[in-house]
Design an enzyme around this catalytic site. Sequence first.
Site, PDB file in Angstrom:
ATOM      1  N   ASN A 171       0.891  -1.123  -0.057  1.00  0.00           N
ATOM      2  CA  ASN A 171       0.116  -0.044   0.023  1.00  0.00           C
ATOM      3  C   ASN A 171       0.808   1.439  -0.064  1.00  0.00           C
ATOM      4  O   ASN A 171       2.020   1.347   0.785  1.00  0.00           O
ATOM      5  CB  ASN A 171      -0.994   0.029   0.969  1.00  0.00           C
ATOM      6  CG  ASN A 171      -0.526  -0.236   2.457  1.00  0.00           C
ATOM      7  OD1 ASN A 171       0.767  -1.075   2.433  1.00  0.00           O
ATOM      8  ND2 ASN A 171      -1.308   0.008   3.590  1.00  0.00           N
ATOM      9  N   ILE A 172       0.463   2.274  -0.737  1.00  0.00           N
ATOM     10  CA  ILE A 172       0.970   3.428  -0.833  1.00  0.00           C
ATOM     11  C   ILE A 172       0.162   4.658  -0.536  1.00  0.00           C
ATOM     12  O   ILE A 172      -0.657   4.691  -1.099  1.00  0.00           O
ATOM     13  CB  ILE A 172       1.657   3.841  -2.186  1.00  0.00           C
ATOM     14  CG1 ILE A 172       2.632   2.498  -2.526  1.00  0.00           C
ATOM     15  CG2 ILE A 172       2.392   5.063  -2.495  1.00  0.00           C
ATOM     16  CD1 ILE A 172       2.738   2.252  -4.202  1.00  0.00           C
ATOM     17  N   CYS A 204      -4.330   0.661  -2.291  1.00  0.00           N
ATOM     18  CA  CYS A 204      -4.011  -0.733  -1.481  1.00  0.00           C
ATOM     19  C   CYS A 204      -2.955  -1.551  -2.261  1.00  0.00           C
ATOM     20  O   CYS A 204      -2.747  -1.461  -3.431  1.00  0.00           O
ATOM     21  CB  CYS A 204      -5.059  -1.570  -1.425  1.00  0.00           C
ATOM     22  SG  CYS A 204      -6.553  -0.550  -0.227  1.00  0.00           S
ATOM     23  N   GLU A 244      -3.153  -4.800  -2.730  1.00  0.00           N
ATOM     24  CA  GLU A 244      -3.880  -5.651  -3.946  1.00  0.00           C
ATOM     25  C   GLU A 244      -3.850  -4.770  -5.292  1.00  0.00           C
ATOM     26  O   GLU A 244      -3.568  -5.538  -6.196  1.00  0.00           O
ATOM     27  CB  GLU A 244      -5.109  -5.734  -3.446  1.00  0.00           C
ATOM     28  CG  GLU A 244      -5.493  -6.798  -2.110  1.00  0.00           C
ATOM     29  CD  GLU A 244      -5.440  -5.985  -0.984  1.00  0.00           C
ATOM     30  OE1 GLU A 244      -4.947  -4.690  -0.930  1.00  0.00           O
ATOM     31  OE2 GLU A 244      -6.115  -6.455   0.017  1.00  0.00           O
TER      32      GLU A 244
HETATM   33  N1  THU Z   1      -5.006  -1.619   2.818  1.00  0.00           N
HETATM   34  C1  THU Z   1      -4.645  -2.509   1.920  1.00  0.00           C
HETATM   35  O1  THU Z   1      -3.596  -2.102   1.238  1.00  0.00           O
HETATM   36  N2  THU Z   1      -5.211  -3.532   1.641  1.00  0.00           N
HETATM   37  C2  THU Z   1      -6.222  -4.095   2.304  1.00  0.00           C
HETATM   38  O2  THU Z   1      -6.623  -5.405   2.167  1.00  0.00           O
HETATM   39  C3  THU Z   1      -6.946  -3.267   3.319  1.00  0.00           C
HETATM   40  C4  THU Z   1      -6.448  -2.009   3.505  1.00  0.00           C
HETATM   41  C5  THU Z   1      -4.742  -0.436   3.252  1.00  0.00           C
HETATM   42  C6  THU Z   1      -5.242   0.900   2.799  1.00  0.00           C
HETATM   43  C7  THU Z   1      -4.538   1.909   3.885  1.00  0.00           C
HETATM   44  O3  THU Z   1      -3.307   2.227   3.303  1.00  0.00           O
HETATM   45  C8  THU Z   1      -4.411   0.988   4.905  1.00  0.00           C
HETATM   46  O4  THU Z   1      -4.119  -0.314   4.477  1.00  0.00           O
HETATM   47  C9  THU Z   1      -5.245   1.248   6.030  1.00  0.00           C
HETATM   48  O5  THU Z   1      -6.549   1.344   5.516  1.00  0.00           O
END
Ligand code: THU
Length: 134
Positions: free
Chosen positions: A42-43, A53, A55
């Site tokens: 995630n960035i 996210c 994914e």
């Molecule tokens: N996030 C993800 O990257 N993938 C997930 O499956 C759940 C949430 C990230 C988004 C944000 O950067 C952080 O987690 C908190 O929500």
Amino acid sequence: MSNQELLKEAIAIKNKAYVPYSKFPVGAALLSRSGKIYTGCNIENAAYPVSCCAERVAIFKAVADGVYDFSEMTVAADTERPVPPCGSCRQVMSEFFDSSMKIHLSNTHEQTKTLTMNELLPFSFQSEDMGERG
Ligand code: THU
């Protein structure tokens, strides 16, 4: 390719997450049918909603590489239960993943729950729903 290998990749890329705001790193490892692994973390951004996210980063990296055929994905986060992907990611997954594709969701103890795409997002909106226009 074993689930264990994909999990290892997901955990490795999780350490590269850019998460100064949530401090919640997530990693994803996406296996293409040809055997190549695309990873994502995630960035985040000071303008919170434009964060992306893990994914979606993994999927977008693959698509930008011209790859659309996938066989498995593993997601890893430091959660108690296996990390549930957000709704936006589920919709993006459903654009590219077959309904029977397996998605492995891991937690801080490296316990993994496996769901199919259809279990993760049943009754998803698809291009066919737009008929001739889709
Ligand atoms: N996030 C993800 O990257 N993938 C997930 O499956 C759940 C949430 C990230 C988004 C944000 O950067 C952080 O987690 C908190 O929500």
